[in-house]
Design an enzyme around this catalytic site. Structure first.
Site, PDB file in Angstrom:
ATOM      1  N   SER A 246       0.801  -1.214   0.000  1.00  0.00           N
ATOM      2  CA  SER A 246       0.000   0.000   0.000  1.00  0.00           C
ATOM      3  C   SER A 246       0.838   1.270   0.000  1.00  0.00           C
ATOM      4  CB  SER A 246      -0.966  -0.050   1.186  1.00  0.00           C
ATOM      5  OG  SER A 246      -2.104   0.717   0.926  1.00  0.00           O
TER       6      SER A 246
ATOM      7  N   ASP B 110       9.174   5.510 -10.872  1.00  0.00           N
ATOM      8  CA  ASP B 110       8.690   6.202 -12.070  1.00  0.00           C
ATOM      9  C   ASP B 110       9.485   7.472 -12.351  1.00  0.00           C
ATOM     10  OD1 ASP B 110       6.839   4.247 -12.406  1.00  0.00           O
ATOM     11  OD2 ASP B 110       5.072   5.504 -12.055  1.00  0.00           O
TER      12      ASP B 110
ATOM     13  N   LYS C 140      -1.279  -4.134  -2.918  1.00  0.00           N
ATOM     14  CA  LYS C 140      -2.539  -3.537  -2.463  1.00  0.00           C
ATOM     15  C   LYS C 140      -2.631  -2.118  -3.004  1.00  0.00           C
ATOM     16  CE  LYS C 140      -5.264  -2.109   1.471  1.00  0.00           C
ATOM     17  NZ  LYS C 140      -5.283  -0.681   1.107  1.00  0.00           N
TER      18      LYS C 140
END
Length: 435
Positions: free
Chosen positions: A302, A313, A327
């Site tokens: 999470s 990224d 998750k």
């Protein structure tokens, strides 16, 4: 009325954060027109069936059943049937949830969820009875003392794990790679969790460990970075998110923002208008712009995945380890009364490049499995410097040790590899231009 965005997996004591009151208000205070529209499409046949089952239980069950208890059971079942992370929070669970944000709560220190009727360990929390007792991410708990777990709800199992400090409990564990179930005896404790730890691995190389995301994690991280910088110039950083089950969304944003100068960190999408949120870097980075390695594993879930995904990224750090938990959903705390609330999944979150990691996880740039490594005896081989009458170096240079900390390879192989990778990145950096 207040709300909370929640990014943790089901916990022994859930994580809570008051950072999205508008979302909760919209979810719990729908306009009258919306409610009338919903009422016009209610499944009347199913409602008749519900009323029929209710009446049959009232009249035919072997013992009398209280109406309020029966209706609460229906609410609990309705919500638990949605997904593994939505839940009906009764008074004890709701109070525990609010205590958790302070970083202090009672229990064993386990982050858990349901799997095939058993309790699955997502991650043991650092410096807790569970972690010290050897419970590992991925373990299945099949018995609590003499009580089989199968058939219990998650809340019922968690209630059995709670207790007064120093009260013992025996967990019966099934672990992959071990043929038979085995027992681990733990002593319950009042658990205080420091969400951020730090240390210097070697001169110039800092280590930051985030064990979970609490309300104050961003502030703690900034202090830890400052402390590392005070110990000397930093050439590289390791950010350890292994076995971090998640927590508060805003804390994940703040941690990411500490390393990223600009651009998107994470965004969420859901059915409610206010569940569509975007979080951008503030250009207020507190970490030095040095090479970074981010450590993750199957216990990273999470909020941990938000941070790892954002850094990956933005090419801000290399992610090393094994696939994360996967998750990618957001839970909102919707208060019903002063003592009861619903924890409801209201959105999915996405990394800056648009990746949803729900049931997928973050895939590391460099895969390194957890392993036990021992050094081989070199057999006392003779080197040039051992030969009688050998020529001197000629430059006067003394012999110096090279490579990562020798003990680290035996203590934590993944961290050892992260440190070696950091050193390679530092070596390959272009030299600074002289002014």
């Amino acid at each position: 009325m207040f709300g909370a965005l929640l990014l943790s997996v089901f916990l022994a004591v859930p994580v809570f954060a008051d950072d999205s009151s508008e979302l909760a208000d919209d979810a719990s205070e729908l306009g009258s027109e919306d409610m009338l529209a919903e009422a016009a499409t209610l499944p009347l046949e199913e409602l008749r069936l519900f009323a029929e089952v209710f009446e049959r239980i009232k009249t035919a069950y072997v013992e009398p059943v209280d109406d309020a208890e029966l209706l609460e059971d229906a609410i609990r079942g309705m919500i638990s049937g949605l997904d593994p992370h939505s839940a009906y929070l009764e008074p004890d669970a709701y109070q525990d949830l609010q205590e958790y944000t302070s970083g202090e709560f009672g229990g064993l220190g386990l982050e858990v969820g349901l799997q095939d009727g058993f309790i699955r360990v997502i991650a043991p929390i650092d410096d807790t009875p569970a972690q010290r007792g050897g419970v590992k991410a991925g373990d299945l708990i099949v018995k609590l003392d003499d009580t089989p777990v199968q058939g219990l709800s998650l809340n019922e199992a968690v209630a059995l794990m709670r207790g007064k400090p120093n009260e013992p409990i025996v967990l019966t564990i099934v672990r992959e790679g071990i043929e038979k179930p085995f027992e681990i005896k733990l002593l319950r404790d009042r658990i205080k969790v420091a969400s951020v730890k730090h240390r210097v691995l070697e001169s110039g190389y800092g280590y930051l460990r985030v064990s979970q995301f609490q309300v104050n994690t961003g502030t703690e991280l900034a202090k830890a970075i400052g402390s590392l910088q005070n110990s000397g110039p930093l050439r590289g950083l390791v950010l350890d998110l292994r076995n971090n089950p998640g927590g508060v969304l805003q804390a994940a944003v703040e941690v990411s923002d500490a390393f990223i100068d600009e651009g998107l960190i994470v965004y969420t999408e859901g059915r409610l208008a206010n569940s569509e949120l975007r979080f951008n870097a503030s250009a207020a980075t507190v970490a030095p712009k040095v090479p970074m390695v981010v450590l993750i594993n199957a216990g990273s879930a999470s909020a941990s995945e938000i941070v790892a995904g954002a850094l990956q990224d933005h090419k801000r750090g290399l992610v090393l380890g094994t696939d994360s938990f996967g998750k990618g959903s957001v839970q909102t705390i919707l208060p019903l009364t002063a003592e009861r609330a619903v924890k409801l999944t209201t959105a999915r979150y996405f990394t800056p490049s648009g990746r949803s990691i729900q049931a997928q996880g973050i895939v590391p740039d460099i895969r390194v499995e957890e392993a036990e490594v021992r050094n081989l005896d070199n057999g006392g081989r003779v080197k040039e410097s051992d030969l009688s009458g050998h020529l001197e170096n000629g430059t006067g240079a003394a012999r110096t040790a090279t490579g990562a900390n020798a003990k680290l390879v035996e203590q934590d192989f993944q961290l050892f590899e992260a440190l070696n990778l950091l050193k390679a990145l530092v070596i390959l950096q272009p030299p600074l231009k002289q002014g």
